[in-house]
Design a protein around this motif. Sequence first.
Motif, PDB file in Angstrom:
ATOM      1  N   LYS A   1       0.785  -1.245  -0.038  1.00 31.14           N
ATOM      2  CA  LYS A   1       0.056  -0.102   0.001  1.00 31.14           C
ATOM      3  C   LYS A   1       0.857   1.376  -0.032  1.00 31.14           C
ATOM      4  O   LYS A   1       1.930   1.338   0.716  1.00 31.14           O
ATOM      5  N   PHE A   2       0.386   2.266  -0.644  1.00 33.83           N
ATOM      6  CA  PHE A   2       1.026   3.549  -0.744  1.00 33.83           C
ATOM      7  C   PHE A   2       0.066   4.529  -0.400  1.00 33.83           C
ATOM      8  O   PHE A   2      -1.185   4.589  -0.793  1.00 33.83           O
ATOM      9  N   PRO A   3       0.594   5.702   0.369  1.00 31.50           N
ATOM     10  CA  PRO A   3      -0.424   6.672   0.940  1.00 31.50           C
ATOM     11  C   PRO A   3      -1.001   7.672  -0.050  1.00 31.50           C
ATOM     12  O   PRO A   3      -1.521   8.594   0.177  1.00 31.50           O
ATOM     13  N   THR A   4      -0.407   7.489  -1.402  1.00 33.42           N
ATOM     14  CA  THR A   4      -0.965   8.549  -2.356  1.00 33.42           C
ATOM     15  C   THR A   4      -1.586   7.601  -3.616  1.00 33.42           C
ATOM     16  O   THR A   4      -1.094   6.377  -3.827  1.00 33.42           O
ATOM     17  N   PRO A   5      -2.327   8.272  -4.391  1.00 36.55           N
ATOM     18  CA  PRO A   5      -3.064   7.453  -5.435  1.00 36.55           C
ATOM     19  C   PRO A   5      -1.842   7.328  -6.555  1.00 36.55           C
ATOM     20  O   PRO A   5      -2.080   6.395  -7.371  1.00 36.55           O
ATOM     21  N   ASP A   6      -0.872   7.893  -6.570  1.00 35.00           N
ATOM     22  CA  ASP A   6       0.151   7.666  -7.814  1.00 35.00           C
ATOM     23  C   ASP A   6       1.597   6.962  -6.910  1.00 35.00           C
ATOM     24  O   ASP A   6       2.393   6.773  -7.896  1.00 35.00           O
ATOM     25  N   GLY A   7       1.312   6.737  -5.852  1.00 35.34           N
ATOM     26  CA  GLY A   7       2.502   6.149  -5.370  1.00 35.34           C
ATOM     27  C   GLY A   7       3.090   4.970  -5.954  1.00 35.34           C
ATOM     28  O   GLY A   7       4.291   4.549  -6.196  1.00 35.34           O
ATOM     29  N   ALA A   8       2.338   3.925  -6.005  1.00 33.12           N
ATOM     30  CA  ALA A   8       2.171   2.738  -6.534  1.00 33.12           C
ATOM     31  C   ALA A   8       3.233   2.659  -7.887  1.00 33.12           C
ATOM     32  O   ALA A   8       4.073   2.338  -8.323  1.00 33.12           O
ATOM     33  N   ALA A   9       2.377   3.505  -8.862  1.00 31.95           N
ATOM     34  CA  ALA A   9       2.899   3.721 -10.066  1.00 31.95           C
ATOM     35  C   ALA A   9       4.277   4.375 -10.185  1.00 31.95           C
ATOM     36  O   ALA A   9       5.087   3.979 -11.370  1.00 31.95           O
ATOM     37  N   GLN A  10       4.796   5.186  -9.153  1.00 24.60           N
ATOM     38  CA  GLN A  10       5.923   5.683  -9.231  1.00 24.60           C
ATOM     39  C   GLN A  10       7.192   4.732  -8.965  1.00 24.60           C
ATOM     40  O   GLN A  10       8.430   4.993  -9.140  1.00 24.60           O
ATOM     41  N   VAL A  11       6.742   3.560  -8.307  1.00 26.96           N
ATOM     42  CA  VAL A  11       7.947   2.624  -7.896  1.00 26.96           C
ATOM     43  C   VAL A  11       8.071   1.894  -9.228  1.00 26.96           C
ATOM     44  O   VAL A  11       9.220   0.902  -9.443  1.00 26.96           O
ATOM     45  N   GLU A  12       7.430   1.704 -10.394  1.00 25.32           N
ATOM     46  CA  GLU A  12       7.751   1.003 -11.690  1.00 25.32           C
ATOM     47  C   GLU A  12       9.417   1.076 -12.077  1.00 25.32           C
ATOM     48  O   GLU A  12       9.832   0.061 -12.169  1.00 25.32           O
ATOM     49  N   GLU A  13       9.588   2.147 -12.214  1.00 30.14           N
ATOM     50  CA  GLU A  13      11.026   2.220 -12.559  1.00 30.14           C
ATOM     51  C   GLU A  13      11.962   1.902 -11.593  1.00 30.14           C
ATOM     52  O   GLU A  13      13.043   1.225 -12.025  1.00 30.14           O
ATOM     53  N   THR A  14      11.725   2.028 -10.362  1.00 31.01           N
ATOM     54  CA  THR A  14      12.861   1.545  -9.492  1.00 31.01           C
ATOM     55  C   THR A  14      12.671  -0.096  -9.634  1.00 31.01           C
ATOM     56  O   THR A  14      13.769  -0.631  -9.655  1.00 31.01           O
ATOM     57  N   LEU A  15      11.528  -0.668  -9.578  1.00 30.36           N
ATOM     58  CA  LEU A  15      11.487  -1.937  -9.783  1.00 30.36           C
ATOM     59  C   LEU A  15      12.338  -2.798 -10.961  1.00 30.36           C
ATOM     60  O   LEU A  15      13.041  -3.667 -10.926  1.00 30.36           O
ATOM     61  N   LEU A  16      12.208  -1.765 -12.219  1.00 31.65           N
ATOM     62  CA  LEU A  16      12.796  -2.099 -13.310  1.00 31.65           C
ATOM     63  C   LEU A  16      14.179  -1.967 -13.365  1.00 31.65           C
ATOM     64  O   LEU A  16      15.132  -2.939 -13.392  1.00 31.65           O
ATOM     65  N   SER A  17      14.631  -1.117 -12.363  1.00 32.68           N
ATOM     66  CA  SER A  17      16.093  -1.042 -12.172  1.00 32.68           C
ATOM     67  C   SER A  17      16.592  -2.086 -11.488  1.00 32.68           C
ATOM     68  O   SER A  17      17.648  -2.612 -11.600  1.00 32.68           O
ATOM     69  N   LEU A  18      15.851  -2.467 -10.278  1.00 32.30           N
ATOM     70  CA  LEU A  18      16.266  -3.503  -9.353  1.00 32.30           C
ATOM     71  C   LEU A  18      16.321  -4.816 -10.080  1.00 32.30           C
ATOM     72  O   LEU A  18      17.193  -5.601  -9.885  1.00 32.30           O
ATOM     73  N   GLN A  19      15.416  -5.072 -11.057  1.00 30.87           N
ATOM     74  CA  GLN A  19      15.323  -6.267 -11.764  1.00 30.87           C
ATOM     75  C   GLN A  19      16.447  -6.384 -12.736  1.00 30.87           C
ATOM     76  O   GLN A  19      17.160  -7.247 -12.782  1.00 30.87           O
ATOM     77  N   LYS A  20      16.940  -5.176 -13.479  1.00 31.68           N
ATOM     78  CA  LYS A  20      18.072  -5.152 -14.436  1.00 31.68           C
ATOM     79  C   LYS A  20      19.442  -5.662 -13.602  1.00 31.68           C
ATOM     80  O   LYS A  20      20.371  -6.012 -14.102  1.00 31.68           O
TER      81      LYS A  20
END
Length: 161
Positions: free
Chosen positions: A8-27
Amino acid sequence: MATLTAWKFPTPDGAAQVEETLLSLQKQGLVQVHDAAVVTWPENRKQPKTKQLNNLTTTGALSGTFWGMLFGLIFFVPLLGAALGALGGALGGSLADVGIDDDFIESVRGEVKPGTSALFLLTSDAVLDRVHEALPAGSAELIRSNLSKDDEAKLREVFDA
């Protein structure tokens, strides 16, 4: 073994903002994302919006049908009537076999409300301390996981630090 987690993220766009971070971590090889989906719920909407994050997923990704069924059980079933409720009960029984039981559904339903967002991840091989370091401080709260109680406690400990 893959793990399904709901964050859970405290803002409506918080979860979507983590997408790039996850992509980087996966790489970097710090997490293997098999599938992911985001739920965003702006304050002024009656229902949340859902999106499967296809650019993060591997060839073993789940179908959109899985996410639709899961999100239907969590967010929409009470609104759809008895016929779909019975179908949801049957599907819910199948999901319970893989760790997605009534407790999982109720936990997410109770936490994800208007003004918040959620990230659903099917992952394996996560280097938890490195993943935690990459996320913005205080941005994510683990709602539910299909890990064992001991493993979930360890995961919560890492992300609550």
